[in-house]
Scaffold this motif. Sequence first.
Motif, short mmCIF file in Angstrom:
data_model
loop_
_atom_site.label_atom_id
_atom_site.label_comp_id
_atom_site.label_asym_id
_atom_site.label_seq_id
_atom_site.Cartn_x
_atom_site.Cartn_y
_atom_site.Cartn_z
N MET A 1 0.98 -1.66 -0.04
CA MET A 1 0.08 -0.05 -0.26
C MET A 1 0.89 1.22 -0.16
N LEU A 2 1.74 1.25 0.78
CA LEU A 2 2.64 3.10 0.56
C LEU A 2 3.18 2.99 -0.79
N GLN A 3 3.57 1.60 -1.09
CA GLN A 3 4.44 1.52 -2.48
C GLN A 3 3.88 2.10 -3.41
N ALA A 4 2.68 1.36 -3.79
CA ALA A 4 1.56 1.77 -4.47
C ALA A 4 0.97 2.90 -4.43
N ASP A 5 0.45 3.29 -3.13
CA ASP A 5 0.02 4.93 -2.99
C ASP A 5 0.98 5.89 -2.65
N ARG A 6 2.02 5.59 -2.60
CA ARG A 6 3.44 7.16 -2.44
C ARG A 6 4.37 6.44 -2.88
N PRO A 7 4.54 6.01 -4.53
CA PRO A 7 5.88 5.58 -4.85
C PRO A 7 6.88 7.21 -4.28
N GLU A 8 6.40 8.70 -5.18
CA GLU A 8 7.45 9.26 -5.27
C GLU A 8 7.40 9.65 -3.69
N ARG A 9 6.95 9.83 -2.62
CA ARG A 9 7.57 10.02 -1.39
C ARG A 9 7.87 8.95 -0.93
N VAL A 10 8.24 7.51 -1.29
CA VAL A 10 8.99 6.61 -0.88
C VAL A 10 10.37 6.64 -1.36
N ALA A 11 10.52 6.88 -3.02
CA ALA A 11 12.46 7.63 -3.41
C ALA A 11 12.45 8.78 -3.15
N GLU A 12 12.19 9.91 -2.85
CA GLU A 12 12.16 10.91 -1.61
C GLU A 12 12.45 10.69 -0.58
N ILE A 13 12.16 10.31 0.15
CA ILE A 13 13.20 9.31 1.32
C ILE A 13 14.12 8.78 1.07
N LEU A 14 13.90 7.67 0.31
CA LEU A 14 15.39 7.09 0.35
C LEU A 14 16.82 7.13 -0.17
N SER A 15 16.17 8.60 -1.25
CA SER A 15 17.45 9.55 -1.91
C SER A 15 18.20 10.64 -1.06
N ARG A 16 17.38 10.63 0.43
CA ARG A 16 17.70 11.73 1.57
C ARG A 16 18.88 10.48 2.28
N TYR A 17 19.27 9.53 2.25
CA TYR A 17 20.19 8.66 3.13
C TYR A 17 20.74 7.74 2.18
N PRO A 18 22.68 7.77 2.67
CA PRO A 18 23.30 7.03 1.34
C PRO A 18 22.75 5.56 1.50
N GLU A 19 22.45 4.69 2.14
CA GLU A 19 22.24 3.24 2.47
C GLU A 19 20.39 3.70 2.84
N LYS A 20 19.82 1.98 2.90
CA LYS A 20 18.42 2.85 2.77
C LYS A 20 18.15 2.12 4.58
N ARG A 21 18.62 1.52 5.08
CA ARG A 21 18.75 1.36 6.52
C ARG A 21 18.41 2.83 7.30
N ALA A 22 18.87 3.73 6.85
CA ALA A 22 19.25 4.96 7.66
C ALA A 22 17.92 5.46 6.87
N ALA A 23 17.12 4.96 6.37
CA ALA A 23 15.40 5.46 6.21
C ALA A 23 14.34 5.54 7.00
N LEU A 24 14.67 3.88 8.25
CA LEU A 24 14.00 3.50 8.36
C LEU A 24 12.69 4.30 9.64
N MET A 25 13.53 5.03 9.98
CA MET A 25 12.62 5.89 11.15
C MET A 25 11.40 7.11 10.06
N PRO A 26 12.46 7.33 9.63
CA PRO A 26 10.96 8.11 8.06
C PRO A 26 10.46 7.90 7.59
N MET A 27 11.16 6.53 7.36
CA MET A 27 9.80 5.45 6.12
C MET A 27 8.55 4.77 7.18
N LEU A 28 8.97 4.74 8.46
CA LEU A 28 7.92 3.98 9.69
C LEU A 28 7.41 5.67 10.10
N TYR A 29 7.38 6.56 9.78
CA TYR A 29 6.15 7.71 10.13
C TYR A 29 5.35 7.91 8.82
#
Length: 179
Positions: A1-29
């Motif tokens: 649902m997250l990737q389907a509803d907000r793919p641009e937002r997911v990509a934007e969050i991931l783009s801010r971090y050099p490693e995916k795991r660093a995006a954990l807290m913003p992705m949880l929000y």
Amino acid sequence: MLQADRPERVAEILSRYPEKRAALMPMLYEAQDVYGYLTEAAIHEVAAILALDPTEVSSVSEFYSLYYHKPVGRYVIRFCTDMPCALVGAESAYDELLDILGLEDGGTTEDGLFTVEQAVCLAACGVAPVLQVNLRFFATMTRAKMEALIDTIRAGGLPEDHPVELNTTRTADTVTGLA
């Protein structure tokens, strides 16, 4: 649902971090915003997006108090009742808020609009009693201010701009929360 509803937002969050795991807290929000709270499906989806074990994602989400694992109201009111705030009447003010909403501590209104909970510290002792509504601060709260805030939210949602009153002096003798 997250990737389907907000793919641009997911990509934007991931783009801010050099490693995916660093995006954990913003992705949880973000997942919490989409699902309303962190369901098991939301935890698994975040884990898949970040290539992490769901147990690791769950453990982080359980540690922090701003992640919810059961349904909450659209507006979560966190009211500080820690010692500095208590010295200027926060406990009485919190009881007034519960009375206004007809709730017990931790409760959610029948219409699903408000959930109220105590907070250990909101880091705004100088403007106590203080509360947050969906992370927006409201300071030097009195019954009248809380009633007006609740009425405003019910009528049209959370106010866009609400300045925190920084010039109000509070002492142990200041009567607050009851006016």
